[in-house]
Design a protein around this motif. Structure first.
Motif, PDB file in Angstrom:
ATOM      1  N   SER A 187       1.111  -1.074   0.172  1.00 22.33           N
ATOM      2  CA  SER A 187       0.026   0.381  -0.263  1.00 22.33           C
ATOM      3  C   SER A 187       0.984   0.662  -0.273  1.00 22.33           C
ATOM      4  O   SER A 187       1.709   1.168   0.125  1.00 22.33           O
ATOM      5  N   LEU A 188       0.043   2.244  -0.364  1.00 19.92           N
ATOM      6  CA  LEU A 188       1.192   3.299  -0.907  1.00 19.92           C
ATOM      7  C   LEU A 188       0.423   4.939   0.360  1.00 19.92           C
ATOM      8  O   LEU A 188      -1.061   4.962   0.733  1.00 19.92           O
ATOM      9  N   SER A 189       1.057   5.727   0.850  1.00 19.14           N
ATOM     10  CA  SER A 189       0.187   6.325   2.069  1.00 19.14           C
ATOM     11  C   SER A 189       1.371   7.558   2.119  1.00 19.14           C
ATOM     12  O   SER A 189       2.499   7.659   1.436  1.00 19.14           O
ATOM     13  N   TRP A 190       0.810   9.012   1.876  1.00 16.90           N
ATOM     14  CA  TRP A 190       1.472  10.709   2.196  1.00 16.90           C
ATOM     15  C   TRP A 190       0.931  10.644   3.062  1.00 16.90           C
ATOM     16  O   TRP A 190      -0.201  10.669   3.900  1.00 16.90           O
ATOM     17  N   PHE A 191       2.243  11.464   4.201  1.00 16.14           N
ATOM     18  CA  PHE A 191       1.522  11.759   5.121  1.00 16.14           C
ATOM     19  C   PHE A 191       0.539  13.658   5.500  1.00 16.14           C
ATOM     20  O   PHE A 191       0.742  14.068   4.558  1.00 16.14           O
ATOM     21  N   VAL A 192      -0.812  13.502   5.960  1.00 19.02           N
ATOM     22  CA  VAL A 192      -0.414  14.377   6.300  1.00 19.02           C
ATOM     23  C   VAL A 192      -0.698  15.201   7.571  1.00 19.02           C
ATOM     24  O   VAL A 192      -0.926  14.811   8.969  1.00 19.02           O
ATOM     25  N   PRO A 193       0.065  16.742   7.110  1.00 19.08           N
ATOM     26  CA  PRO A 193       0.622  17.362   8.644  1.00 19.08           C
ATOM     27  C   PRO A 193      -0.790  17.109   9.713  1.00 19.08           C
ATOM     28  O   PRO A 193      -2.267  17.601   9.132  1.00 19.08           O
ATOM     29  N   PRO A 194      -0.211  17.556  10.507  1.00 18.32           N
ATOM     30  CA  PRO A 194      -0.781  17.509  11.940  1.00 18.32           C
ATOM     31  C   PRO A 194      -1.492  19.553  11.552  1.00 18.32           C
ATOM     32  O   PRO A 194      -1.209  20.320  10.613  1.00 18.32           O
ATOM     33  N   ALA A 195      -2.996  18.967  12.283  1.00 19.40           N
ATOM     34  CA  ALA A 195      -4.196  20.311  12.092  1.00 19.40           C
ATOM     35  C   ALA A 195      -4.754  20.753  10.322  1.00 19.40           C
ATOM     36  O   ALA A 195      -5.064  21.641   9.748  1.00 19.40           O
ATOM     37  N   THR A 196      -4.399  19.255   9.759  1.00 21.04           N
ATOM     38  CA  THR A 196      -5.108  19.741   8.352  1.00 21.04           C
ATOM     39  C   THR A 196      -6.856  18.992   8.505  1.00 21.04           C
ATOM     40  O   THR A 196      -7.097  17.697   9.356  1.00 21.04           O
ATOM     41  N   LYS A 197      -7.400  19.960   8.247  1.00 17.90           N
ATOM     42  CA  LYS A 197      -8.802  19.875   8.069  1.00 17.90           C
ATOM     43  C   LYS A 197      -9.168  18.691   7.057  1.00 17.90           C
ATOM     44  O   LYS A 197      -8.987  18.598   6.249  1.00 17.90           O
ATOM     45  N   THR A 198      -9.740  17.068   7.664  1.00 16.58           N
ATOM     46  CA  THR A 198      -9.234  16.274   6.710  1.00 16.58           C
ATOM     47  C   THR A 198     -11.416  15.573   6.870  1.00 16.58           C
ATOM     48  O   THR A 198     -12.049  16.017   7.833  1.00 16.58           O
TER      49      THR A 198
END
Ligand SMILES: *[C@@H]1O[C@H](CO)[C@@H](O)[C@H](O)[C@H]1NC(C)=O
Length: 191
Positions: free
Chosen positions: A103-114
């Motif tokens: 599987s491939l993952s990208w980091f989502v920075p803290p405080a990003t509205k998801t």
């Protein structure tokens, strides 16, 4: 004059970056071997977007990458601003029993509205704070070179008597696949 100073600074940096190893003790020094050929990092809890990769072929990895890019674009249009320039990108390889899974993952920075997890192909993943063993390697990353380096890291961890998950490793990339220079890492989570 300024230019010469800049050139000198760059040259010095270059020297520092190529002279790794026992260069802090100059002259007659006791010899030693570095036994722990890996780093130990404590990562904060983190969020990732993840999609399945069909096989270890580069074309499938690139397809998964496009999948994440499309997702990020779609979510950003919906007001969620998932960045496409955060690193690392992680390829998780599960190679225990049965066929390997990727599987491939990208980091989502803290405080990003998801967004709510609503996409069938892309999952939002929360990882707890974790201890990670890391081996750094260069070159254009491939599943093959990742596999060899993961084997090396596993051997080093066994030698050092560490407990870790033997069936899973991740390859971390910090540049586009097409970049001329690469810093890659293998990550193995402490058990
Ligand atoms: C690790 O990766 C590098 C870069 O692709 C490669 O040259 C090397 O042979 C790999 N394996 C080991 C055991 O270091």
């Amino acid at each position: 004059m300024i230019m010469a100073q800049i050139m000198f600074a760059l040259f010095a940096l270059f020297l520092v970056s190529v002279c790794t190893g026992q260069d802090f003790c100059v002259g007659k020094c006791p010899h030693y071997k570095v036994l722990e050929d890996f780093e130990v990092r404590l990562y904060d809890a983190s969020t990732w977007i993840t999609t399945k990769v069909d096989s270890s072929q580069a074309s499938d990895v690139l397809a998964a990458n496009s999948q994440l890019k499309d997702y990020a674009k779609k979510q950003t249009e919906a007001g969620f601003e998932i960045p496409t320039d955060s690193w690392p990108a992680l390829i998780k390889v599960k190679d225990g029993k049965g066929d390997p899974e990727f599987s491939l993952s990208w980091f989502v920075p803290p405080a990003t509205k998801t967004p709510e997890d609503s996409d069938p192909l892309v999952q939002l993943e929360s990882k707890p704070e974790a201890t990670v063993y890391v081996r750094v390697f260069g070159g254009t990353p491939s599943i093959q070179s990742g596999q060899e380096n993961a084997t090396k890291l596993r051997e080093a961890l066994i030698t050092a008597g560490k407990n870790f998950d033997h069936d899973i490793y991740s390859g971390a990339a910090y540049e586009s696949y097409f970049s001329p220079a690469h810093h890659n890492e293998i990550w193995i989570y402490a058990a």
